[in-house]
Design an enzyme around this catalytic site. Sequence first.
Site, PDB file in Angstrom:
ATOM      1  N   GLY A  96       0.808  -1.203   0.000  1.00 19.25           N
ATOM      2  CA  GLY A  96       0.000   0.000   0.000  1.00 19.25           C
ATOM      3  C   GLY A  96       0.845   1.257   0.000  1.00 19.25           C
ATOM      4  O   GLY A  96       0.323   2.364  -0.080  1.00 19.25           O
ATOM      5  N   HIS A  97       2.172   1.093   0.050  1.00 18.75           N
ATOM      6  CA  HIS A  97       3.078   2.246   0.041  1.00 18.75           C
ATOM      7  C   HIS A  97       3.845   2.350  -1.271  1.00 18.75           C
ATOM      8  O   HIS A  97       4.856   3.043  -1.347  1.00 18.75           O
ATOM      9  CB  HIS A  97       4.080   2.128   1.186  1.00 18.75           C
ATOM     10  CG  HIS A  97       3.445   2.001   2.524  1.00 18.75           C
ATOM     11  ND1 HIS A  97       2.624   2.979   3.020  1.00 18.75           N
ATOM     12  CD2 HIS A  97       3.470   1.019   3.449  1.00 18.75           C
ATOM     13  CE1 HIS A  97       2.180   2.610   4.218  1.00 18.75           C
ATOM     14  NE2 HIS A  97       2.668   1.413   4.492  1.00 18.75           N
ATOM     15  N   HIS A 150      -0.371   5.308   7.163  1.00 19.21           N
ATOM     16  CA  HIS A 150      -1.390   4.266   7.068  1.00 19.21           C
ATOM     17  C   HIS A 150      -2.748   4.837   7.372  1.00 19.21           C
ATOM     18  O   HIS A 150      -3.693   4.118   7.674  1.00 19.21           O
ATOM     19  CB  HIS A 150      -1.115   3.141   8.069  1.00 19.21           C
ATOM     20  CG  HIS A 150       0.260   2.600   7.973  1.00 19.21           C
ATOM     21  ND1 HIS A 150       1.309   3.142   8.659  1.00 19.21           N
ATOM     22  CD2 HIS A 150       0.765   1.583   7.248  1.00 19.21           C
ATOM     23  CE1 HIS A 150       2.413   2.467   8.372  1.00 19.21           C
ATOM     24  NE2 HIS A 150       2.114   1.519   7.524  1.00 19.21           N
TER      25      HIS A 150
END
Lengths: 216, 216, 332, 332
Positions: free
Chosen positions: D56-57, D219
């Site tokens: 997700g990064h 996040h």
Amino acid sequence: MSLTVTQFAGVLNRIADRISERKEYLCELDRHIGDGDHGVSMDIGWSAIRQKLRELESERDLGALLQAVSLAFLNAVGASVGPLYGTAFLRGSAVAKGKSELSDEELAEFWIAAIGGIRQRGKAEPGDKTMIDAWAPIASSLEASLADDEPWDSAWDKAVRAGERGMNATKDLVSRKGRSGRLGDRSVGHVDPGAASAWLIFSTFVQAHQEAQTQS
Amino acid sequence: MSLTVTQFAGVLNRIADRISERKEYLCELDRHIGDGDHGVSMDIGWSAIRQKLRELESERDLGALLQAVSLAFLNAVGASVGPLYGTAFLRGSAVAKGKSELSDEELAEFWIAAIGGIRQRGKAEPGDKTMIDAWAPIASSLEASLADDEPWDSAWDKAVRAGERGMNATKDLVSRKGRSGRLGDRSVGHVDPGAASAWLIFSTFVQAHQEAQTQS
Amino acid sequence: MKKLINGPDRVVDEMVEGYAAAYPQYVVQLTGSKRALVRTQLRKGKVGIVIGGGSGHEPGFMGYVGRGFADGVAVGNVFASPSPDPIVAATKAVDQGAGVLYMIANYAGDNMNFEMSAELAAMDGIRTAAVRVTDDVASAPAGDEEKRRGIAGVVLQYKVAGAAAERGYSLERLVELCGKANRNTRSMGVAVSPCSMPQTGKPAFELAEDEMEIGLGIHGEPGLVRGKLASADETAQSLIERIVPDLGLASGDRVAVMVNGLGSTTYMEMFIVFRKAKQLLDAQGIRIHRAHVGEFVTSMEMGGLSITLMKLDDELAGLIDDPADCPAFTQA
Amino acid sequence: MKKLINGPDRVVDEMVEGYAAAYPQYVVQLTGSKRALVRTQLRKGKVGIVIGGGSGHEPGFMGYVGRGFADGVAVGNVFASPSPDPIVAATKAVDQGAGVLYMIANYAGDNMNFEMSAELAAMDGIRTAAVRVTDDVASAPAGDEEKRRGIAGVVLQYKVAGAAAERGYSLERLVELCGKANRNTRSMGVAVSPCSMPQTGKPAFELAEDEMEIGLGIHGEPGLVRGKLASADETAQSLIERIVPDLGLASGDRVAVMVNGLGSTTYMEMFIVFRKAKQLLDAQGIRIHRAHVGEFVTSMEMGGLSITLMKLDDELAGLIDDPADCPAFTQA
Ligand SMILES: Nc1ncnc2c1ncn2[C@@H]1O[C@H](COP(=O)(O)OP(=O)(O)O)[C@@H](O)[C@H]1O
Ligand SMILES: Nc1ncnc2c1ncn2[C@@H]1O[C@H](COP(=O)(O)OP(=O)(O)O)[C@@H](O)[C@H]1O
Ligand SMILES: [Mg+2]
Ligand SMILES: [Mg+2]
Ligand SMILES: [Mg+2]
Ligand SMILES: [Mg+2]
């Protein structure tokens, strides 16, 4: 009273179902003070456990089964909860090593060992607003019951209530560990997701254990 | 009837105001068949014209003024309309060169030259669903009026109506030039934004010109 | 759409200023024409390459000025071609006596502004030649290739032309090379969510939660068709199925592949789409020589992506492999 | 949130597969542990660097495996640390006899999983050392620096450590260098729109049209405070005003600057914010040695950005300038 390997596996499957049902609720809690994935991570982990239990259906050594469960959870999840519960199951598996059935006393020792593993791995203290706030009172309660030779029916219920109080108390705590550890005052007002799932696991265990007794 | 440099500048300012008022409408048309910026581009261009007119308030040569206006529009806008109207004003400026006042006939010639510039620069044909569908009938109408020595009051109105018909007809055309040129049938049903702004410019010009006559 | 800006009318000037301030090792902003950026180091005798287009496609097109890419860029308003002023300024600044190549994405505005610029440059005795990139298969049917617009395929063509110019190609050879590169490049894209102009704040188009736009342009121009939101694999398949036959690819061919994110699409999605594209190409015996996955030509915060294939012969493959060094595309 | 995926449970595996397929010149996917990617070319005797973190990064962290950066990466589930399995697999694969450095962003999950991995690697006779990146000034007050989480500053620290490892630094010297680099790095970010987990589809947080979250994590963890949506200049100022004193920067100091987009923020916004950041640094006599503007560590499609400053001495400046070649960060 006791749990056989097969019954223990059944209890774990019940927990897996319960986690799956409460996945969205656990994510919701994590969205308030963390990154919103706690339900997802737990569900991935417990699904891996369910899968592993199917694979090892014929395993009679509960210690070996729990060791496999530990690795399955750990490797499927990673995250914070992977090492915490991975370690928990590993420590718990030592209690069950070579056994195909655990008595109530041994089950209590299983949990005390497992919770010790979580504390050692995570180094969180009660009051840090983590799952420890639910698990630590459970362990203390079980230890006291063991020492006092308390009847198990009431001992398990007592531990469940101790965990519930610990879980609810996280609502008013300022977070100090994990992702929410930087939120400061903004973390107040929400139950810690890890504490919520901890209590879910333990209370489901107790319920399923008691049902297994009445059925057998 | 005629327009002096000052009056002509006033008329251009009126057009700039009108474009600014209709900016969102022109963008809306462009969102249907293009990239949604036509109102923005036209407003940037006409604001640059307004600014240039302020700077050159004392300019008496309408040709020089229009040449400066051409460059101001072109450099502020770029896009499709920059070269199109930049060229239009440049061609129009040739008609006005050295003059400080334009008669109705000269004004008609100004527009015919300007529209010729747009056609030459853009190489669009009537029916391609571009501003040419509004401008070409205006030019034809003005040419016919010039040839017939028609009275200017009705001649200007006729040209406005010809442009309006041309603009409205773009609604049913399949686009063949510019950004909407690849839309095929999906371009049908929407007026071309460039045709809409063309008619807005010309009809505002005629109205402001006529008002200037009654005021003077 | 929330944007971190200081005012819609200032976005382009402030962006160009910020870009030049961030990358002084690559570009200088021309004092006379602030919308023109030119390479810090120019090489005598090399053909200059000037690119340009509207803003809103960042890191395009500014990001492609550097070694092995372009020498100058003219920056237009949002989604609007630059005017001749910065184009001509860049042209004069980069000319090293060998002429200047204009690489244009075949939009009406870009075509006209670069055309006027060429006329103005000619008055100053600078030889220019213009080539048009027409890679978007969705924008006109086969047979009408010259009407197609340029989308992410411009980047691979800048790459090839930029490398060739470094190698010393003449203006004439570059024009020829670009023609070949363009004939061998095809792209097509989809959008799942719109962008919006800073000045209007309005979304360029509306899409329902379960819709996607197929074959759209990089300015939010409506596409070929609107369809149901597809999976990553279905999307890859529908794009590859349009591109491969249009390019006449056959087993044994070599291609460069680019998956280009339009703005808010995650790399995660791009890699998942690339995965399927590669499976489909593998199955047809088409070999990927080199792949590029990322944001190369965006549409501000649009959601969606495009796939580009460039069929390679030895010359093109060598040029694709040459080193390059500009902020948006560095290759060791 | 619309995503081009094939199913929420498949995103990570398919992404890693797609990544490895796109960049065979950089990485190989380990057959025994598909969530581990390792450099194609390893150099005998060089200290190995293993990084990792949740998905997700992107382009982090996979994108930072290559020359002058890391040698291996372990990829976790979305926003979840990788488990020891891929970390240990990567560790074994990259070890060239000189030990392995773990670079960790100081999240509970990463810390624990890398710690377990170190124990497991030790059983296999591999020497590891772990360093933690703690650049986010918003995540704990001064005095509690070791509690801070790592955000985009990890990239500049990977850069420095990766270059030093190429230069032949020993594991001990690398640990020392990383300590220095970390003490000299600070970041802080803002978010204007949330991301959402593919599995839940729910936004990580809700923000009103005129709100922004200041000091949030990568996040979607809630930040320091929620404030009114600020202009680009105000945003740059509030970030720089926190970072500069925390880092103790003074006139004459040199810094590397990174403006990192969180996902759907446009380059336009990043350059406008960079412009102001540079003006503020200029005004204080702080010199920008090198700047990086782009998407380095995203939070899926989150809107927002962070600013990172690394204060440079001669050693750090030299390492920042060394060439590097990985898909997410190539420097000639
Ligand atoms: N060091 C720790 N010790 C015990 N529990 C912890 C620790 N760090 C985090 N936790 C627990 O983990 C929970 C978060 O788990 P999860 O959301 O699955 O992982 P992550 O934080 O990686 O997203 C927290 O709510 C907290 O109860
Ligand atoms: N070649 C052309 N000739 C005449 N008009 C054109 C041509 N190309 C485009 N146009 C006009 O320009 C209009 C679009 O202008 P605008 O939106 O400002 O520029 P862009 O297309 O660069 O976004 C179209 O509606 C059309 O009327
Ligand atoms: Mg979490
Ligand atoms: Mg337009
Ligand atoms: Mg436009
Ligand atoms: Mg997480």
